[in-house]
Motif scaffolding. Sequence first.
Motif, PDB file in Angstrom:
ATOM      1  N   VAL A  21      -4.961  30.304 -14.564  1.00 49.75           N
ATOM      2  CA  VAL A  21      -5.635  31.518 -15.292  1.00 49.75           C
ATOM      3  C   VAL A  21      -4.760  32.045 -16.111  1.00 49.75           C
ATOM      4  N   LYS A  22      -5.004  31.964 -17.487  1.00 51.02           N
ATOM      5  CA  LYS A  22      -3.759  32.621 -18.595  1.00 51.02           C
ATOM      6  C   LYS A  22      -3.848  34.174 -18.246  1.00 51.02           C
ATOM      7  N   GLY A  23      -2.459  34.439 -18.285  1.00 47.82           N
ATOM      8  CA  GLY A  23      -2.077  35.862 -18.280  1.00 47.82           C
ATOM      9  C   GLY A  23      -1.469  36.253 -16.866  1.00 47.82           C
ATOM     10  N   LYS A  24      -1.771  35.131 -15.783  1.00 50.26           N
ATOM     11  CA  LYS A  24      -0.990  35.509 -14.490  1.00 50.26           C
ATOM     12  C   LYS A  24       0.564  34.869 -14.570  1.00 50.26           C
ATOM     13  N   LYS A  25       1.220  35.403 -13.953  1.00 53.20           N
ATOM     14  CA  LYS A  25       2.587  34.825 -13.494  1.00 53.20           C
ATOM     15  C   LYS A  25       3.219  35.165 -12.371  1.00 53.20           C
ATOM     16  N   VAL A  26       3.239  33.796 -11.490  1.00 53.03           N
ATOM     17  CA  VAL A  26       3.808  33.950 -10.216  1.00 53.03           C
ATOM     18  C   VAL A  26       5.293  33.431 -10.205  1.00 53.03           C
ATOM     19  N   PRO A  27       6.315  33.703  -9.764  1.00 51.68           N
ATOM     20  CA  PRO A  27       7.502  32.915  -9.715  1.00 51.68           C
ATOM     21  C   PRO A  27       7.315  31.737  -9.079  1.00 51.68           C
ATOM     22  N   GLY A  28       7.903  30.807  -9.744  1.00 53.11           N
ATOM     23  CA  GLY A  28       7.803  29.311  -9.153  1.00 53.11           C
ATOM     24  C   GLY A  28       6.616  28.628  -9.681  1.00 53.11           C
ATOM     25  N   ALA A  29       5.783  29.484 -10.314  1.00 56.85           N
ATOM     26  CA  ALA A  29       4.553  28.673 -10.752  1.00 56.85           C
ATOM     27  C   ALA A  29       4.732  28.168 -12.127  1.00 56.85           C
ATOM     28  N   ASP A  30       5.439  29.036 -12.976  1.00 55.93           N
ATOM     29  CA  ASP A  30       5.592  28.735 -14.487  1.00 55.93           C
ATOM     30  C   ASP A  30       6.842  27.697 -14.652  1.00 55.93           C
ATOM     31  N   PHE A  31       6.694  26.618 -14.228  1.00 56.98           N
ATOM     32  CA  PHE A  31       7.915  25.516 -14.222  1.00 56.98           C
ATOM     33  C   PHE A  31       7.414  24.686 -15.452  1.00 56.98           C
TER      34      PHE A  31
ATOM     35  N   ILE B 290       0.855  -1.241  -0.045  1.00 51.86           N
ATOM     36  CA  ILE B 290      -0.158  -0.250   0.084  1.00 51.86           C
ATOM     37  C   ILE B 290       0.789   1.373  -0.026  1.00 51.86           C
ATOM     38  N   ILE B 291       1.975   1.237   0.851  1.00 54.31           N
ATOM     39  CA  ILE B 291       2.888   2.614   0.981  1.00 54.31           C
ATOM     40  C   ILE B 291       3.387   2.628  -0.412  1.00 54.31           C
ATOM     41  N   GLU B 292       3.866   1.642  -1.101  1.00 50.38           N
ATOM     42  CA  GLU B 292       4.582   1.647  -2.190  1.00 50.38           C
ATOM     43  C   GLU B 292       3.746   2.421  -3.575  1.00 50.38           C
ATOM     44  N   VAL B 293       2.166   1.918  -3.385  1.00 46.26           N
ATOM     45  CA  VAL B 293       1.264   2.522  -4.219  1.00 46.26           C
ATOM     46  C   VAL B 293       1.241   4.051  -3.874  1.00 46.26           C
ATOM     47  N   ILE B 294       0.984   4.511  -2.783  1.00 42.33           N
ATOM     48  CA  ILE B 294       1.128   5.907  -2.232  1.00 42.33           C
ATOM     49  C   ILE B 294       2.327   6.706  -3.096  1.00 42.33           C
ATOM     50  N   ILE B 295       3.772   6.075  -2.554  1.00 41.72           N
ATOM     51  CA  ILE B 295       4.800   6.580  -3.181  1.00 41.72           C
ATOM     52  C   ILE B 295       4.804   6.806  -4.440  1.00 41.72           C
ATOM     53  N   ASP B 296       4.372   5.722  -5.130  1.00 37.95           N
ATOM     54  CA  ASP B 296       4.344   5.673  -6.809  1.00 37.95           C
ATOM     55  C   ASP B 296       3.525   6.779  -7.229  1.00 37.95           C
ATOM     56  N   ILE B 297       2.316   7.052  -6.628  1.00 38.32           N
ATOM     57  CA  ILE B 297       1.570   8.035  -7.101  1.00 38.32           C
ATOM     58  C   ILE B 297       2.176   9.394  -7.093  1.00 38.32           C
ATOM     59  N   SER B 298       3.044   9.684  -5.850  1.00 36.10           N
ATOM     60  CA  SER B 298       3.767  11.059  -5.867  1.00 36.10           C
ATOM     61  C   SER B 298       4.922  11.118  -6.717  1.00 36.10           C
ATOM     62  N   ARG B 299       5.548   9.939  -6.709  1.00 42.80           N
ATOM     63  CA  ARG B 299       6.926   9.931  -7.333  1.00 42.80           C
ATOM     64  C   ARG B 299       6.699   9.872  -9.005  1.00 42.80           C
ATOM     65  N   VAL B 300       5.921   9.139  -9.456  1.00 43.32           N
ATOM     66  CA  VAL B 300       5.679   8.959 -10.993  1.00 43.32           C
ATOM     67  C   VAL B 300       5.058  10.390 -11.354  1.00 43.32           C
ATOM     68  N   THR B 301       3.947  10.690 -10.709  1.00 42.45           N
ATOM     69  CA  THR B 301       3.132  11.997 -10.983  1.00 42.45           C
ATOM     70  C   THR B 301       4.120  13.326 -11.003  1.00 42.45           C
ATOM     71  N   ILE B 302       4.668  13.417  -9.850  1.00 41.58           N
ATOM     72  CA  ILE B 302       5.809  14.661  -9.790  1.00 41.58           C
ATOM     73  C   ILE B 302       7.184  14.445 -10.547  1.00 41.58           C
ATOM     74  N   SER B 303       7.777  13.411 -10.156  1.00 40.82           N
ATOM     75  CA  SER B 303       9.120  13.395 -10.630  1.00 40.82           C
ATOM     76  C   SER B 303       9.354  13.431 -12.109  1.00 40.82           C
ATOM     77  N   ARG B 304       8.413  12.446 -12.762  1.00 39.35           N
ATOM     78  CA  ARG B 304       8.539  12.226 -13.993  1.00 39.35           C
ATOM     79  C   ARG B 304       8.146  13.718 -14.872  1.00 39.35           C
ATOM     80  N   VAL B 305       7.217  14.494 -14.514  1.00 39.75           N
ATOM     81  CA  VAL B 305       6.898  15.451 -14.966  1.00 39.75           C
ATOM     82  C   VAL B 305       8.208  16.613 -14.845  1.00 39.75           C
ATOM     83  N   ALA B 306       8.374  16.581 -13.442  1.00 30.58           N
ATOM     84  CA  ALA B 306       9.605  17.597 -12.973  1.00 30.58           C
ATOM     85  C   ALA B 306      10.681  17.583 -13.851  1.00 30.58           C
ATOM     86  N   PHE B 307      11.018  16.255 -14.121  1.00 25.57           N
ATOM     87  CA  PHE B 307      12.493  16.002 -14.639  1.00 25.57           C
ATOM     88  C   PHE B 307      12.261  16.477 -16.170  1.00 25.57           C
TER      89      PHE B 307
END
Length: 492
Positions: free
Chosen positions: A482-492, A251-268
Amino acid sequence: MGTLGRKALSGVIWSTAETFGTRVVNLASFLVLARVLSKEEFGLVALAGVYISFLELFVKVGVTDVVVQRKHLLDIEKDTAYWTAAALGVIAFAVSVLIAPIAAEWSNEPEIVQIIWWLAIGIIPLSLSRVQQGLLIRNLKFRSLAIRNVLSTFSGAAVGVTMALNGFGVWSLVGQQLTSKFVEFLVLYWVTRWFPALKFSKSSFQDLWHYSSRILGVNFLNFVASNTDRFLIGQLFGISSLGVYEIGRRIIEVIIDISRVTISRVAFAAFSRMQSDINRLVESSFFITRIAALIGFPAMGLFMFFGGEITILIFGEKWKEAGMICQIVALSGLVRLAVLTLPALLKAKGHPGSLLFSSAVQVAASVVMALALVSFGLQAFTLGWASGQLAFFVMLLYFTKRLINFPVKRLFVFYVAPLGAMLCSWVSVKALEGLYPESWLQLPYSVGIHGAVFTTLYLIFVLLFGFRAIKSVWVELDSLLVKGKKVPGADF
């Protein structure tokens, strides 16, 4: 909001939907299989999976990562990477035929020979789809990746459960894995429509190898960190104990995978596109870390505090021993979530060697601590193994600070509110137990009561302790939507 930001947000949404959906399907099928199959059958496939995962390392050889990371990717580089992975797939399959009898002798489990041979067939489609997967990630086409994973997961689950209910025993787990890999292979070719030319460049291979060899080293050490514990448990405690361990960590690996795959893959993928802008990298990393801490920490907390009850409720009384394993693995999961974006940062900036060293330290610490505690039983062994995550945590902080001047102190600030809220919620739950009717503290009611009260109190406490952090996350998310706004850190 920039094009990269919109693509990254789309990637996060699709990856979240994909990862959550596939993990839920896997977990649902796992629940059925856990009630039908024995501890020994789970243990056999888990042990066979150690050998197959090892061979798959050399097939992957960092091909997907190098396709994603390159600033400019030439056709000859794609062709070279493809044929390299294909050749390694054939070699890995041949090696599996040779090592299976040796594995059976070491484990004293003759049946494992046939299991390894059949699972090794899945190496071939894996080797023939590495470049296609890298191309989709590189272009942030996570919708196509989501289609692939959802179809393959549903297909594998359907085959596995059907076989188990019809008395195929351990082979239902084998059928599930093979079906998933072949469906993944077919869908990747369908969505990319990319086919290699019959070309291979020695110079391109040498250039790609310089980066991918370090990723191979990192993946090898990740393999050791993820599988040596299972190998040692199978040897030291037996196949039945390995089955218990697999259930406890699932179960823990499922939760970790949701976070790791979702975030790390897009982040990389996103970090690789902005690797020359250190300020954007840092702010984007902070943005992701805040979200991971606010959501991921309480999820781990639920299993740290109530993992025993949850395990019995989900898997049944026969898996009661796995409850403590679940709680220990959840504690290590908390540490993994705390540095979720740092590996992606180091890879994107071209420092896979530092990640390799960090992984080596983690593995060494895990092995030493686990073996030191092995005489105290399976739970103590698990605790020793999990302690290696702390070493990994420290090394990642050291390298990101030294190599890219990452402001580590700011990172710790993001942990305060969710950790404080989580601990206060647990103390409050325990204090309130005396007010409940006796029947509320019995399964299955206790899980629902504890979960609902813990979650409600966490939301209250985190608003009290971290209102500014939550407001910051909301503003940054709003800037992405919302298109047109820009906050430092959000536009990754």
